[in-house]
Design an enzyme around this catalytic site. Structure first.
Site, PDB file in Angstrom:
ATOM      1  N   LYS A  10      16.215  13.510  -8.106  1.00 48.65           N
ATOM      2  CA  LYS A  10      15.361  13.447  -6.920  1.00 48.65           C
ATOM      3  C   LYS A  10      16.227  13.456  -5.659  1.00 48.65           C
ATOM      4  CE  LYS A  10      11.481  10.814  -4.983  1.00 48.65           C
ATOM      5  NZ  LYS A  10      10.523   9.714  -5.203  1.00 48.65           N
ATOM      6  N   SER A  65       5.863  11.144  -4.206  1.00 50.41           N
ATOM      7  CA  SER A  65       6.990  11.832  -3.590  1.00 50.41           C
ATOM      8  C   SER A  65       7.910  12.507  -4.608  1.00 50.41           C
ATOM      9  CB  SER A  65       7.803  10.834  -2.764  1.00 50.41           C
ATOM     10  OG  SER A  65       8.367   9.817  -3.586  1.00 50.41           O
ATOM     11  N   SER A 109       4.416   7.192  -6.261  1.00 47.60           N
ATOM     12  CA  SER A 109       5.269   8.380  -6.196  1.00 47.60           C
ATOM     13  C   SER A 109       5.791   8.876  -7.537  1.00 47.60           C
ATOM     14  CB  SER A 109       6.452   8.125  -5.257  1.00 47.60           C
ATOM     15  OG  SER A 109       5.999   8.101  -3.917  1.00 47.60           O
TER      16      SER A 109
END
Length: 484
Positions: free
Chosen positions: A81, A156, A180
């Site tokens: 990420k 996210s 997320s």
């Protein structure tokens, strides 16, 4: 053959590599080829290092051939990420302020995953500073949903979820404050686990005592999520909230079995507190019979959540001011307006506001503990909506009710955040238009093993997660939907 490799479960890939039926180089090259072919349409992976990944794969093959010890993720490719620090590879946070930022060190979870033998191939897309459950930013643009490229992949950890669904990587790391890990898993028909705070320690961090945001694993199956959790979890002496249980305790997830005797509560709208679109509930409500058929008793009930809204909003705003306030002061025009608003919300907080939030959260924790004395699991929607158009910042209405900020439509996830419980998003089916919908399973704090076992049983009984998106050259295992 390459396409088959890219949709193998991570646990199966590891077995093939260990038996030397596949080499790490073959596995990495297959995924790099697929990224080159599929990713331009999705924008899930935003930084790729083919040369570095293939060189690391060659080293992995040499280690195996020499009989040297190997880790539980030996030879598996992974893109991290883009909010997680990666030494020598840029970490942009989706912000122009960090577009060329190359860290000198790995974040703890990145280090653990690579020490377990995984091979870094790149970074996955995020919203700016991971703010919001829709992945778009001014550096790389938006990530598109593999099941419908006109739709959001969530966020996210949206790039991670889209990359999993599209066969660009077998495992993914992420993080979750208000949903997320769970929301993008729901949007992309994969599995995401928000662990109990402290299960996966976060380091470095500006606030090491924070328990609102947590790192966690994503994958296409519950078994693979358990595998990645086994590597990410475990104590770290620098992290005061980290739990003592070693990560290896999660490595051998038992084979799926029935759920006979389990007491399960189902709440379609969190006790009337959140609106949910009818097409989402139409997918989820029939899933209750699956749990009954597996032997569980399912009734409608909800833990006490009065005050959860204020607790989450207050503590989130405090964290935004702590983490990003200096950037608002120095670069006020270069932050997304929603982020600037959230920071300013934090700056308006009084000591009385913070004290009330701490007191309410303590009350909610006790109430949740008592609720899970009566029930083994809680079932709820992950998201209140199905994937929405990629051009939107967030849905302006849900079931006819106005949504006034980018946070409003995420309540079904972040109300459970406040309780401090582990929560799992598992694929639950599709709307008539072919859009994925996830089911949220939650359990008492620290009960990840029981939660994963229940998720695996449901997964085996339904097979929703085996439905692949219609992408170029995707294997024909129950494909649905095309780009709309």
């Amino acid at each position: 053959m390459n396409e088959d490799i890219c949709y193998l479960d991570a646990t199966d890939l590891i077995e093939l590599i260990q038996r030397r039926a596949l080499s790490a180089r073959e596995v990495v090259q297959a995924h790099l080829d697929r990224i080159a072919r599929i990713n331009p349409e999705l924008n899930a992976i935003v930084t790729v290092d083919p040369e570095g990944a293939l060189a690391a794969a060659a080293v992995a093959d040499d280690r195996l051939a020499a009989g040297e010890p190997t880790g539980p993720l030996h030879g598996l490719p992974i893109a991290f990420k883009d909010t997680h620090l990666t030494a020598g590879m840029r970490t942009t946070h989706g912000s122009p302020l960090f577009a060329d930022h190359v860290p000198d060190e790995d974040e703890l979870l990145v280090s653990r995953i690579q020490q377990a033998g995984a091979i870094r191939i790149g970074k996955t897309n995020v919203p700016e500073f991971a703010a919001g459950s829709h992945t778009f930013n001014p550096v790389f643009g938006a990530t598109r949903n593999p099941y419908d490229r006109s739709r959001s992949a969530g966020g996210s950890s949206g790039g991670a979820a889209a990359a999993l669904a599209a066969g660009l990587q077998p495992l993914a790391d992420g993080s979750d404050m208000g949903g997320s890990l769970r929301n993008p898993a729901s949007f992309c028909n994969v599995v995401g686990l928000r662990p109990t705070p402290g299960r996966v320690p976060a380091y470095p961090a500006r606030n090491l005592w924070d328990t609102l945001g947590v790192p966690g694993p994503m994958a296409r199956t519950v078994r693979d999520v358990a595998l990645l959790l086994s590597v990410m979890a475990g104590p770290d002496h620098r992290c005061p909230t980290s739990l003592d249980t070693p990560g290896a305790a999660f490595r051998a997830l038992p084979a799926p079995a029935g759920l006979r005797g389990l007491r399960i509560a189902w709440t379609p709208d969190l006790g009337g507190r959140v609106p949910v679109e009818p097409d989402v509930l139409a997918v989820l409500e029939p899933q209750l019979q699956v749990f009954r058929d597996l032997g569980a008793v399912v009734v409608e009930d909800c833990p006490p959540l009065d005050g959860a809204e204020e607790v989450f909003r207050t503590l989130r705003a405090q964290e935004f001011d702590l983490g990003l306030g200096a950037l608002l002061d120095s670069h006020p025009e270069q932050l997304k307006p929603a982020i600037a608003w959230n920071i300013r919300q934090g700056r308006r907080l009084s000591q009385a506001d913070l004290s009330a939030a701490v007191e309410s959260r303590s009350r909610l924790h006790v109430a949740a503990a008592e609720f899970f004395d009566r029930y083994d699991l809680l079932l709820a929607p992950v998201s209140q909506v199905a994937p929405f158009p990629v051009e939107w910042e967030y849905p302006l209405t849900v079931a006819g009710q106005p949504q006034h900020s980018y946070l409003d439509w995420m309540r079904s996830a972040y109300f459970l955040t406040v309780l401090g419980v582990p929560a799992l998003s598992v694929p639950a089916g599709f709307t008539p238009g072919g859009l994925p919908v996830g089911l949220q399973l939650a359990a008492r704090p620290r009960a990840e093993a029981a939660l994963l076992r229940a998720g695996a049983a449901y997964e085996a009984a339904t097979g929703h997660g085996r439905i692949r998106p219609a992408l170029p050259s995707v294997p024909s295992e129950r494909p649905i939907g095309a780009s709309r």
